[in-house]
Design a protein around this motif. Structure first.
Motif, PDB file in Angstrom:
ATOM      1  N   GLU A 125      -0.617   1.247  -9.947  1.00  0.00           N
ATOM      2  CA  GLU A 125      -0.065  -0.056  -9.561  1.00  0.00           C
ATOM      3  C   GLU A 125       0.470  -0.823 -10.762  1.00  0.00           C
ATOM      4  OE1 GLU A 125      -1.771  -2.128  -6.103  1.00  0.00           O
ATOM      5  OE2 GLU A 125      -3.517  -0.828  -6.414  1.00  0.00           O
ATOM      6  N   LYS A 155       9.402   0.853  -1.453  1.00  0.00           N
ATOM      7  CA  LYS A 155       9.359  -0.425  -0.748  1.00  0.00           C
ATOM      8  C   LYS A 155      10.595  -0.612   0.130  1.00  0.00           C
ATOM      9  CE  LYS A 155       8.123  -5.264  -1.685  1.00  0.00           C
ATOM     10  NZ  LYS A 155       9.169  -6.039  -1.024  1.00  0.00           N
ATOM     11  N   GLN A 195       2.285  -2.862   1.140  1.00  0.00           N
ATOM     12  CA  GLN A 195       0.948  -2.913   0.551  1.00  0.00           C
ATOM     13  C   GLN A 195      -0.042  -2.037   1.319  1.00  0.00           C
ATOM     14  OE1 GLN A 195      -0.054  -4.110  -2.360  1.00  0.00           O
ATOM     15  NE2 GLN A 195       2.105  -4.621  -2.713  1.00  0.00           N
TER      16      GLN A 195
END
Length: 247
Positions: A125, A155, A195
């Motif tokens: 991350e 994403k 997420q």
């Protein structure tokens, strides 16, 4: 999700279902998806948006219970030509002595590929990357950490292709050498955020499936052929990854 889009899809699906068995519009595995999209009026294109009105992604298989659900297929962000690099560097010879690489990778542990090599996903991350780590199982040492997906690339796909998915289930039959499909029901899979995606990869609920082979004929004979490498969810884990609603 826009209620009008969902209601519109329900109406369109009901019309297609009422037609009964429809002759496949394409041979091989992609026939079912192509046939349904044609029947519902979706024009085939390479748009980055979801299939139905840019909001609802459509996926279909002959039987959901017998397979993993593919979230999306995409080659790694790095290195350039990653699929060819993976196949040529770590592939195993098939019956025709052509290197292929078929293996399923999770973030929970290294797998075993022909007893010598192990693959594992690692979510970083801080670096905002998901790495495909390669380990030499004979020495227990990491031999490659150059292959990765950037969070930025992932994403974009999650937010356009995976937040709302209509999964179409169909019966298939063969008559006079032709395949026909009856689109009998649809399930709405929703609320997968980026997420959540990252967390589910960490937990091993979402895995990465490599399916890299070679073209056997034609002008591309011997060149790398990606048969759909991508992130997938095992059937039993679908309710853990998505909110599930019958359409």
């Amino acid at each position: 999700m826009d209620a009008k889009v969902l209601q519109g899809f329900k109406k369109d699906f009901s019309i297609v279902k009422s037609k009964g068995f429809i002759e496949s519009h394409r041979t091989h595995n992609t026939g079912i998806g192509k046939t349904f999209e044609d029947a519902i009026g979706i024009v085939e294109n390479n748009s980055s948006l979801a299939d139905y009105q840019g909001i609802l992604e459509i996926k279909s298989k002959r039987d959901l219970s017998k397979s993993m659900l593919t979230l999306f297929t995409k080659s790694p962000s790095n290195p350039k030509g990653a699929n060819s690099y993976l196949r040529e560097t770590y592939g195993h010879p098939d019956d025709n002595n052509m290197k292929i690489l078929h293996t399923t990778i999770s973030a929970t542990k290294f797998n075993t590929f022909f007893s010598k090599i192990g693959f594992k996903l690692e979510v970083d991350e801080k670096a905002e990357k998901i790495f495909i780590l390669v380990k030499d199982l004979t020495t227990d040492k990491i031999i490659d950490n150059s292959i990765y997906y950037s969070f930025e690339d992932l994403k974009k796909i999650i937010e356009t292709k995976c937040e709302h998915i209509a999964f179409i289930n169909a019966d298939a039959k063969i008559e006079n050498g032709k395949e026909y499909f009856f689109f009998k029901d649809a399930t709405l899979l929703k609320d997968l955020t980026f997420q959540k995606f990252i967390q589910f990869v960490k937990e091993g609920l979402i895995v990465y499936d490599i399916r890299i082979g070679v073209y056997g004929t034609g002008a591309s004979k011997g060149k790398t052929h990606d048969h759909g490498s991508g992130f997938r969810v095992l059937r039993n884990n679908i309710p853990k990854v998505f909110k599930v609603e019958e359409i």
